[in-house]
Structures are given as structure tokens and as C-alpha cells.
Design an enzyme around this catalytic site. Sequence first.
Site, PDB file in Angstrom:
ATOM      1  N   GLN A 155       0.802  -1.225   0.000  1.00 50.98           N
ATOM      2  CA  GLN A 155       0.000   0.000   0.000  1.00 50.98           C
ATOM      3  C   GLN A 155       0.842   1.286   0.000  1.00 50.98           C
ATOM      4  O   GLN A 155       0.476   2.277  -0.617  1.00 50.98           O
ATOM      5  CB  GLN A 155      -0.904  -0.023   1.234  1.00 50.98           C
ATOM      6  CG  GLN A 155      -1.801   1.165   1.415  1.00 50.98           C
ATOM      7  CD  GLN A 155      -2.681   1.006   2.650  1.00 50.98           C
ATOM      8  OE1 GLN A 155      -3.699   0.330   2.614  1.00 50.98           O
ATOM      9  NE2 GLN A 155      -2.280   1.599   3.753  1.00 50.98           N
ATOM     10  N   GLU A 199      -3.033   9.385  -0.675  1.00 55.39           N
ATOM     11  CA  GLU A 199      -2.195  10.032   0.345  1.00 55.39           C
ATOM     12  C   GLU A 199      -1.148  10.957  -0.277  1.00 55.39           C
ATOM     13  O   GLU A 199      -0.160  11.330   0.365  1.00 55.39           O
ATOM     14  CB  GLU A 199      -1.553   8.976   1.250  1.00 55.39           C
ATOM     15  CG  GLU A 199      -2.612   8.231   2.062  1.00 55.39           C
ATOM     16  CD  GLU A 199      -2.070   7.365   3.176  1.00 55.39           C
ATOM     17  OE1 GLU A 199      -0.836   7.150   3.231  1.00 55.39           O
ATOM     18  OE2 GLU A 199      -2.873   6.904   4.003  1.00 55.39           O
ATOM     19  N   GLU A 275       5.418  -2.008   8.055  1.00 52.92           N
ATOM     20  CA  GLU A 275       4.127  -1.993   8.760  1.00 52.92           C
ATOM     21  C   GLU A 275       3.199  -3.087   8.198  1.00 52.92           C
ATOM     22  O   GLU A 275       3.147  -3.291   6.983  1.00 52.92           O
ATOM     23  CB  GLU A 275       3.501  -0.604   8.574  1.00 52.92           C
ATOM     24  CG  GLU A 275       2.139  -0.408   9.219  1.00 52.92           C
ATOM     25  CD  GLU A 275       1.616   1.021   8.966  1.00 52.92           C
ATOM     26  OE1 GLU A 275       2.416   1.956   8.806  1.00 52.92           O
ATOM     27  OE2 GLU A 275       0.374   1.182   8.906  1.00 52.92           O
ATOM     28  N   ARG A 355      -5.283   9.248   8.411  1.00 50.69           N
ATOM     29  CA  ARG A 355      -5.983   8.233   7.643  1.00 50.69           C
ATOM     30  C   ARG A 355      -5.905   8.611   6.169  1.00 50.69           C
ATOM     31  O   ARG A 355      -5.582   9.750   5.832  1.00 50.69           O
ATOM     32  CB  ARG A 355      -7.474   8.137   8.052  1.00 50.69           C
ATOM     33  CG  ARG A 355      -7.738   7.820   9.499  1.00 50.69           C
ATOM     34  CD  ARG A 355      -7.062   6.577  10.023  1.00 50.69           C
ATOM     35  NE  ARG A 355      -7.316   5.353   9.298  1.00 50.69           N
ATOM     36  CZ  ARG A 355      -7.951   4.287   9.787  1.00 50.69           C
ATOM     37  NH1 ARG A 355      -8.442   4.324  11.005  1.00 50.69           N
ATOM     38  NH2 ARG A 355      -8.098   3.183   9.058  1.00 50.69           N
ATOM     39  N   SER A 356      -6.256   7.672   5.297  1.00 50.79           N
ATOM     40  CA  SER A 356      -6.203   8.011   3.865  1.00 50.79           C
ATOM     41  C   SER A 356      -7.271   9.048   3.508  1.00 50.79           C
ATOM     42  O   SER A 356      -7.092   9.837   2.581  1.00 50.79           O
ATOM     43  CB  SER A 356      -6.342   6.757   3.015  1.00 50.79           C
ATOM     44  OG  SER A 356      -7.472   6.010   3.407  1.00 50.79           O
TER      45      SER A 356
HETATM   46  P1  PGA Z   1      -6.282   3.847   5.874  1.00 55.12           P
HETATM   47  O1  PGA Z   1      -4.768   3.420   5.627  1.00 55.12           O
HETATM   48  O2  PGA Z   1      -6.306   5.182   6.500  1.00 55.12           O
HETATM   49  O3  PGA Z   1      -6.866   3.802   4.485  1.00 55.12           O
HETATM   50  O4  PGA Z   1      -6.852   2.780   6.760  1.00 55.12           O
HETATM   51  C1  PGA Z   1      -3.697   3.916   6.342  1.00 55.12           C
HETATM   52  C2  PGA Z   1      -2.798   2.819   6.793  1.00 55.12           C
HETATM   53  O5  PGA Z   1      -3.056   1.616   6.530  1.00 55.12           O
HETATM   54  O6  PGA Z   1      -1.794   3.097   7.448  1.00 55.12           O
HETATM   55 ZN    ZN Z   2      -1.275   0.892   7.781  1.00 55.85          ZN
END
Ligand code: PGA
Ligand code: ZN
Length: 411
Positions: A155, A199, A275, A355-356
Site C-alpha cells: 500500500q 495520500e 508496517e 488516515r487516507s
Molecule cells: P487507511 O490506511 O487510513 O486507508 O486505513 C492507512 C494505513 O493503513 O496506514
Molecule cells: Zn497501515
Amino acid sequence: RIKKIKGYQILDSRGNKTIRVKIETYGGISATGDAPAGASKGSREAIELRDKDGGVTRAVELVNTLINDSLRDFDVRNQLGIDQTLIRMDGTPNKSRVGGNTTIATSIAVAKTAAKAMGLEIFQYIGGPRVRYLPIPLLNILNGGLHAGNELKIQEFIIIPLSFDSFHEALYAADEVYKQLKGIITEKYGKLYTMLGDEGGVAPPLSKTEDALDLVYTAIKNSGYEDKIVMGIDAASSDFFNGSQYEIDGKKLSPDEMIDYYIQLASRYPLLYIEDPFNENDFERFSILQQKLKKTIVTGDDLFTTNIEYLKKGIEKSSAKGTIVKPNQIGTLSETFEYIEFAKKNSIKIIVSHRSGETEDSFIADLAVGVQSDFIKTGAPARGERTSKYNRLLEIENDYGIEYYGKKIYL
Ligand code: PGA
Ligand code: ZN
């Protein structure tokens, strides 16, 4: 004391509706709190209260009625009392009745109003005299997974500017690498490949993990920062785990093969940070990987979801050296503070995270400084909802001369 609490719908960075809570005191002080929203959420997170059409009118209604009635006349400085009232009012273990989005927006609004009422910066109100340094940013400059339209399974491809004397030098160096990355991609694939993901990182239509890592590593080297900037990834691997295998790079890898997969990556790239390398239930393999990669900060996000119960399990099993902290995963600031305290006591590194789906509110920058987190994760150095946090850290550095301890701590 609280005179009125009011909620309304605003838009987040993906154009989705989210809740903003505004608090007013009898003394005429007011402040707001916004709920961010995740895309790759952990299954144990606090539940977001959403209408069928994606709006948050039900959450807004609860703020304007139940929460306004219950919290009126509370002293805004009584964060714990207010948060406990919210927790009791909800009454479920995962905030599914009132909604974690409703409670976190309220809880943040309370803290911001209290800071204002006391004439303090938010980070001062949270941190008091313990504030000594600014956190190291983990910048997600290349996006994949659920945050991008490409086929990359990992990701986030992250750069970490460690070895700098000040926060602004670290951030500007990271920004140079980000620009360098765009340049390399434009040259190699064309400008169309420099579109951004959720992001703010580039999201080129690649599919192989190593192609993305090569681009980022080349950008670091071409910028001349090989000895100062290292790398990290957020695999968010629950999203490509099919229940028995990980589907990545056109292959299906068993959990044990994934261990070797990461070890191989760590031998090729300077990966300080990994992570969620395994799905959110695999505490054991987190632990094996952390044991094998002693210098890497293996970190739990979906694994822990800012919930002490799961962090305890992770500590018992030595699953990770680091934890993500996202206030909306648990639903109130008091629970977030308790979590951080517990993590610190157990020498777990703290990564305060966005958060995203974000708003322009820079609250988490103050939170990171206030709790003296080791790192802050708030995206690429681009897009307003990400830069608002970086710019707030620059403001804190500029106004208060707080030091950047990246170099001293990590190299
Ligand atoms: P999310 O992702 O805010 O879309 O959950 C952020 C992350 O996984 O660190
Ligand atoms: Zn994460």
C-alpha cells in the site's frame, strides 16, 4: 464550561462526507474536531456510523441531541470525564452505537477548545513540559493497495529522512526526493504516470513491488541522500491475504514464504520500517520477522488498531517494535493517551498517523508533538490535507524552536 455542541457534515479528501463537531463555551471560546476516515481499515477498529448513502446525518443528529444534552456544562478541561461519558453513552466495545467517528470528532473538539480556553497551543495543552522534540516524518511518496488505481499490492512506499539537524531540513530533503521521483517516472514512463493516490504519493500503473522500491531508492540516490534518508513500507497485507495465501507480484505466497519475501526486500533496500507485513491475526509471524530483522521497526497498524488489548498480546509475543496510533481507531483521545502511555512503558515506538481520508485539520501534528511520538505518518509532501500537518510542524518549529531528534536517536 460547555454551552453547546453542534455537528455538521463536511467533505474529506476523497470527497466523502464526514462529521465535524463544534463546541462553544459560555465564555465564548469555540473550536472544532473532524473525523478522518480509513480505506484499509482493521477489522477491530471502532465502527464508523454511516447512513446507507454514505453520509453521516445520523451521527450529526446524535451530536446535536444526545451528546449536546449529556455534555452540556462539563468543564472542557475534563477530557477524561467527557470521554468516559461518551464511552458509557455508547456502551459497546467498538463504539458501534454512537459511532467512533462521532466520538472522536467530539473528543478532539473538546481538547482543542480546552487548549484555546487556557491560552495554550494544542501540543502544549497535551504535552506540557515534556515536549522536547519534533517527530520524524514517514512520507508515503508512492501509493498502491486500496489507495491507488494501480496493481501494486503493497500500500505504501515510504521515505524516512533521519539524519538532519532540523525538522525543516528533513522535510525539504524528503520533498526533493519526491520531486526527483516524479522526474524519474516522467522520463521512464511519461507524465501520465505521475498521477497521485489518496495520500498524495505518485501512483504509477506498476504491478511489481520491486519496480516501485527501485524507483523510490533511485530517487533517494539521485538526490544525494543515500546516507541520510532510508525507506519503509506499509504492506497493509490483510488486503491481499485470501485467507491462506498472499497474492502479490503475480504469485501466491504462503505466510512462511512471505517471511522470506520481506527478508529478501530488506537485503536489497534500506528498509528501516515495515508496517503490517502479515494479516491482522498473525501475531506469530510478525514476531518471527521482527526477530529476523532486528534493525527494522516492524509495526502493527491493523494488528493493534490503537487498542490496548491487542497491543498486550503483541508485547507478550514480541510481535513488533512499533505501533501506529490512529485516534479514530479507538474513538476517544483519553483512550488514545492511555494506549500511548502503555506502549511507551513497554518501549514500543509510537507512530502517530493520519488516515487516507483526511480533512485540513492539523490536529494530529499537535498530538504527535504533545505525546512526543517517535514518528508521524501523514502522507506525501503534497495535497492540502497532508501538507496542513507538515506545515503545522514547521510552524511549531519556527515559533517554538523545538529540535528534531532524528539524527541523534537513530544513526
Ligand atoms: P487507511 O490506511 O487510513 O486507508 O486505513 C492507512 C494505513 O493503513 O496506514
Ligand atoms: Zn497501515
